[in-house]
Design a protein around this motif. Structure first.
Motif, PDB file in Angstrom:
ATOM      1  N   ALA A  77      -4.285   1.077  25.632  1.00 53.23           N
ATOM      2  CA  ALA A  77      -5.126   0.434  24.619  1.00 53.23           C
ATOM      3  C   ALA A  77      -4.294  -0.483  23.727  1.00 53.23           C
ATOM      4  CB  ALA A  77      -5.835   1.489  23.771  1.00 53.23           C
ATOM      5  N   ARG A  78      -4.924  -1.535  23.237  1.00 53.01           N
ATOM      6  CA  ARG A  78      -4.250  -2.443  22.314  1.00 53.01           C
ATOM      7  C   ARG A  78      -4.614  -2.040  20.882  1.00 53.01           C
ATOM      8  NH1 ARG A  78      -2.052  -7.769  22.607  1.00 53.01           N
ATOM      9  NH2 ARG A  78      -2.660  -7.847  24.819  1.00 53.01           N
ATOM     10  N   ILE A  79      -3.599  -1.657  20.100  1.00 58.06           N
ATOM     11  CA  ILE A  79      -3.776  -1.273  18.709  1.00 58.06           C
ATOM     12  C   ILE A  79      -3.428  -2.488  17.848  1.00 58.06           C
ATOM     13  CG2 ILE A  79      -3.236   0.443  16.945  1.00 58.06           C
ATOM     14  CD1 ILE A  79      -4.236   1.656  19.609  1.00 58.06           C
ATOM     15  N   ARG A  80      -4.383  -2.952  17.063  1.00 61.36           N
ATOM     16  CA  ARG A  80      -4.179  -4.140  16.228  1.00 61.36           C
ATOM     17  C   ARG A  80      -4.097  -3.738  14.754  1.00 61.36           C
ATOM     18  NH1 ARG A  80      -5.530  -8.842  19.086  1.00 61.36           N
ATOM     19  NH2 ARG A  80      -6.699  -8.465  21.030  1.00 61.36           N
ATOM     20  N   ILE A 124       2.907   4.488   8.544  1.00 65.24           N
ATOM     21  CA  ILE A 124       2.612   3.079   8.282  1.00 65.24           C
ATOM     22  C   ILE A 124       3.201   2.666   6.936  1.00 65.24           C
ATOM     23  CG2 ILE A 124       0.750   1.433   7.820  1.00 65.24           C
ATOM     24  CD1 ILE A 124      -0.957   3.134   9.829  1.00 65.24           C
ATOM     25  N   THR A 125       3.024   3.539   5.942  1.00 60.57           N
ATOM     26  CA  THR A 125       3.567   3.248   4.612  1.00 60.57           C
ATOM     27  C   THR A 125       5.082   3.105   4.656  1.00 60.57           C
ATOM     28  OG1 THR A 125       1.744   4.409   3.533  1.00 60.57           O
ATOM     29  CG2 THR A 125       3.759   4.126   2.252  1.00 60.57           C
ATOM     30  N   ALA A 126       5.756   4.041   5.349  1.00 57.09           N
ATOM     31  CA  ALA A 126       7.219   3.985   5.439  1.00 57.09           C
ATOM     32  C   ALA A 126       7.678   2.715   6.150  1.00 57.09           C
ATOM     33  CB  ALA A 126       7.739   5.218   6.164  1.00 57.09           C
ATOM     34  N   ALA A 127       6.960   2.328   7.208  1.00 59.51           N
ATOM     35  CA  ALA A 127       7.332   1.126   7.956  1.00 59.51           C
ATOM     36  C   ALA A 127       7.195  -0.122   7.088  1.00 59.51           C
ATOM     37  CB  ALA A 127       6.465   1.005   9.207  1.00 59.51           C
ATOM     38  N   ILE A 128       6.097  -0.221   6.345  1.00 65.52           N
ATOM     39  CA  ILE A 128       5.877  -1.390   5.488  1.00 65.52           C
ATOM     40  C   ILE A 128       6.872  -1.416   4.338  1.00 65.52           C
ATOM     41  CG2 ILE A 128       4.249  -2.417   3.838  1.00 65.52           C
ATOM     42  CD1 ILE A 128       2.001  -1.610   5.741  1.00 65.52           C
ATOM     43  N   ARG A 129       7.184  -0.250   3.806  1.00 64.84           N
ATOM     44  CA  ARG A 129       8.106  -0.199   2.659  1.00 64.84           C
ATOM     45  C   ARG A 129       9.535  -0.586   3.049  1.00 64.84           C
ATOM     46  NH1 ARG A 129       4.722  -1.576  -0.355  1.00 64.84           N
ATOM     47  NH2 ARG A 129       3.425  -0.156  -1.574  1.00 64.84           N
ATOM     48  N   GLU A 130       9.842  -0.603   4.338  1.00 63.61           N
ATOM     49  CA  GLU A 130      11.132  -1.141   4.761  1.00 63.61           C
ATOM     50  C   GLU A 130      11.162  -2.668   4.659  1.00 63.61           C
ATOM     51  OE1 GLU A 130      12.983   2.209   7.748  1.00 63.61           O
ATOM     52  OE2 GLU A 130      12.083   0.419   8.658  1.00 63.61           O
ATOM     53  N   VAL A 131       9.986  -3.261   4.435  1.00 63.71           N
ATOM     54  CA  VAL A 131       9.878  -4.713   4.363  1.00 63.71           C
ATOM     55  C   VAL A 131       9.570  -5.194   2.955  1.00 63.71           C
ATOM     56  CG1 VAL A 131       8.635  -6.739   5.249  1.00 63.71           C
ATOM     57  CG2 VAL A 131       9.085  -4.782   6.763  1.00 63.71           C
ATOM     58  N   THR A 132       8.625  -4.519   2.268  1.00 63.94           N
ATOM     59  CA  THR A 132       8.151  -5.010   0.970  1.00 63.94           C
ATOM     60  C   THR A 132       7.622  -3.878   0.106  1.00 63.94           C
ATOM     61  OG1 THR A 132       6.590  -6.529  -0.123  1.00 63.94           O
ATOM     62  CG2 THR A 132       5.830  -5.466   1.886  1.00 63.94           C
ATOM     63  N   ASP A 133       7.690  -4.061  -1.198  1.00 60.79           N
ATOM     64  CA  ASP A 133       7.071  -3.145  -2.165  1.00 60.79           C
ATOM     65  C   ASP A 133       5.743  -3.687  -2.660  1.00 60.79           C
ATOM     66  OD1 ASP A 133       9.134  -1.277  -2.069  1.00 60.79           O
ATOM     67  OD2 ASP A 133      10.323  -2.370  -3.556  1.00 60.79           O
ATOM     68  N   HIS A 134       5.295  -4.804  -2.118  1.00 62.53           N
ATOM     69  CA  HIS A 134       4.067  -5.455  -2.545  1.00 62.53           C
ATOM     70  C   HIS A 134       2.853  -4.608  -2.159  1.00 62.53           C
ATOM     71  CE1 HIS A 134       1.134  -8.673  -3.227  1.00 62.53           C
ATOM     72  NE2 HIS A 134       2.108  -9.404  -3.752  1.00 62.53           N
ATOM     73  N   GLY A 135       1.760  -4.766  -2.886  1.00 65.79           N
ATOM     74  CA  GLY A 135       0.505  -4.149  -2.496  1.00 65.79           C
ATOM     75  C   GLY A 135      -0.005  -4.750  -1.193  1.00 65.79           C
ATOM     76  N   VAL A 136      -0.539  -3.905  -0.310  1.00 66.87           N
ATOM     77  CA  VAL A 136      -0.947  -4.361   1.019  1.00 66.87           C
ATOM     78  C   VAL A 136      -2.242  -3.671   1.437  1.00 66.87           C
ATOM     79  CG1 VAL A 136      -0.328  -4.372   3.472  1.00 66.87           C
ATOM     80  CG2 VAL A 136       1.423  -4.810   1.775  1.00 66.87           C
ATOM     81  N   MET A 137      -3.143  -4.440   2.033  1.00 68.73           N
ATOM     82  CA  MET A 137      -4.291  -3.854   2.717  1.00 68.73           C
ATOM     83  C   MET A 137      -3.988  -3.824   4.211  1.00 68.73           C
ATOM     84  SD  MET A 137      -8.306  -4.980   2.883  1.00 68.73           S
ATOM     85  CE  MET A 137      -8.536  -4.622   1.135  1.00 68.73           C
ATOM     86  N   VAL A 138      -4.113  -2.650   4.802  1.00 66.99           N
ATOM     87  CA  VAL A 138      -3.813  -2.461   6.227  1.00 66.99           C
ATOM     88  C   VAL A 138      -5.116  -2.154   6.956  1.00 66.99           C
ATOM     89  CG1 VAL A 138      -2.575  -1.062   7.911  1.00 66.99           C
ATOM     90  CG2 VAL A 138      -1.514  -1.585   5.704  1.00 66.99           C
ATOM     91  N   THR A 139      -5.502  -3.045   7.842  1.00 58.86           N
ATOM     92  CA  THR A 139      -6.725  -2.849   8.629  1.00 58.86           C
ATOM     93  C   THR A 139      -6.323  -2.581  10.074  1.00 58.86           C
ATOM     94  OG1 THR A 139      -7.932  -4.368   7.189  1.00 58.86           O
ATOM     95  CG2 THR A 139      -8.939  -3.830   9.310  1.00 58.86           C
ATOM     96  N   VAL A 140      -6.689  -1.407  10.562  1.00 60.07           N
ATOM     97  CA  VAL A 140      -6.315  -0.998  11.921  1.00 60.07           C
ATOM     98  C   VAL A 140      -7.533  -1.100  12.825  1.00 60.07           C
ATOM     99  CG1 VAL A 140      -5.287   0.814  13.342  1.00 60.07           C
ATOM    100  CG2 VAL A 140      -4.625   0.596  10.937  1.00 60.07           C
ATOM    101  N   ALA A 141      -7.364  -1.739  13.973  1.00 59.00           N
ATOM    102  CA  ALA A 141      -8.439  -1.892  14.951  1.00 59.00           C
ATOM    103  C   ALA A 141      -7.919  -1.512  16.329  1.00 59.00           C
ATOM    104  CB  ALA A 141      -8.954  -3.326  14.957  1.00 59.00           C
ATOM    105  N   VAL A 142      -8.839  -1.145  17.217  1.00 58.27           N
ATOM    106  CA  VAL A 142      -8.475  -0.777  18.591  1.00 58.27           C
ATOM    107  C   VAL A 142      -9.453  -1.450  19.534  1.00 58.27           C
ATOM    108  CG1 VAL A 142      -8.179   1.108  20.251  1.00 58.27           C
ATOM    109  CG2 VAL A 142      -7.559   1.456  17.850  1.00 58.27           C
TER     110      VAL A 142
END
Length: 361
Positions: A77-80, A124-142
């Protein structure tokens, strides 16, 4: 000896990988074709990025799920994941097409939440926090997630619109009874070699974490048995143990009270009817039907009732285990909820010296 089976990665890992790849392009203008994330056990995982697309205010990345040799319906499956900046510093999770929404109480997520389980959210939070401390909306689709969900337990659990993003370790261990039993026996051999006389059997990562938090234990003392309770209890009979503790969620362990010694969902029915009937007997009043064992305890019982029902259930598990696997050790039982807090117990827990601050609900 059977050939070693190829492992894979969970949908939670796929989402975390895609989220980091998207964040790298959005916040650092780095376009990568491979990305690395931390896993819950402290190791790291590197994987290929299937696609990466930037829009005016967001970036979408995708990862192709590889379950290895495990018969997983989401294999291929493709996870977006679409990452969009937002105000503040919070990470907000949303369900895109193919990811379900929780519609019934009793799960680890509130009604109305995207079916992205707690450990994948942390990943997901840990992965993003390796890049930025900015607020982020994460939308996951399959892609095709709604069709895939029809092949899972999601419809029975009240998760509508797609699959759940799941995983507790980030990696998929392929299910093959002989291969799994061989690896479990190796873990038991290590436990014996460490001169452990009072092991703790747990289903997996959640039970291990709860056991180490609640009791004074050596690492080798905790043995993961997966769903192979019958096999591992049989193996334990031949070992020089003086006591044995079985610790886990009642959704799994309740099956032992009715003689289901392989607790995999493909090998045993849900424990919800049995636990519901037991709870009704203990509290002596009608209880509404629940979709999960967690729901029976957390939605329909008061705190004192939870303890009474959990203790009675633990006693039933202890009694049937002792009758089926007679040994010099008497099995003791501790039941936990999805947060790892103690619900109830049966037997003498002194061999494991409980921590005074261990939470009981």
């Amino acid at each position: 000896m059977s050939a070693e089976l190829k492992g894979g990665i969970t949908t939670g890992s796929c989402a975390a990988l895609a989220a980091k790849a998207a964040a790298l392009l959005l916040f650092r203008h780095e376009r990568v074709d491979r990305v690395e994330i931390p896993l819950p056990d402290g190791s790291r995982l590197t994987w290929s990025v299937a696609s990466l697309e930037q829009n005016d205010d967001s970036v979408e990345a995708s990862i192709i799920k590889d379950a290895g040799d495990d018969p997983d319906v989401t294999h291929g499956a493709r996870i977006r994941v679409r990452v969009t900046p937002c105000q503040g510093t919070n990470i907000i999770f949303r369900a895109g097409p193919g990811v379900g929404i929780v519609t019934l109480p009793g799960l680890a997520l509130a009604v109305g939440e995207a079916a992205i389980n707690p450990v994948p959210r942390t990943m997901i939070t840990a992965a993003i926090r390796e890049v930025t401390d900015h607020g982020v909306m994460v939308t996951v689709a399959v892609d095709g997630g709604e069709e895939l969900a029809a092949k899972t337990f999601n419809p029975k659990l009240g998760i509508e619109g797609g699959i759940s993003i799941i995983g507790t370790s980030g990696r998929v261990r392929p299910f093959s009874a002989p291969a799994l039993q061989q690896s479990l026996k190796c873990a038991l051999d290590i436990c014996v070699a460490s001169q452990t006389t009072a092991p703790v059997f747990v289903p997996g990562n959640m039970g291990r974490a709860a056991a180490l938090r609640a009791f004074h234990l050596k690492t080798q003392q905790v043995v993961e048995v997966s769903n192979e309770w019958g096999y591992m209890l049989e193996q334990a009979q031949a070992q020089p143990f003086t006591a044995l503790l079985m610790l886990g969620h009642p959704g799994k362990l309740a099956k032992l009270a009715i003689g289901r010694w392989n607790t995999h969902s493909s090998q045993s029915d849900s424990a919800v009817p049995f636990v519901t009937d037991l709870a009704r007997q203990v509290v002596q009043r009608p209880l509404a039907d629940a979709t999960t064992v967690e729901g029976v305890f957390m939605e329909h019982l008061t705190a004192p009732q939870r303890r009474r029902v959990a203790d009675r259930l633990a006693e039933a598990i202890q009694r049937n285990t002792a009758e089926t696997f007679p040994a010099c050790w008497q099995p003791q039982v501790v039941l936990i909820n999805l947060k790892g807090d103690i619900l109830g117990s049966a037997g003498n827990l002194l061999p494991w010296l409980p921590h005074p601050e261990a939470v009981s609900v």
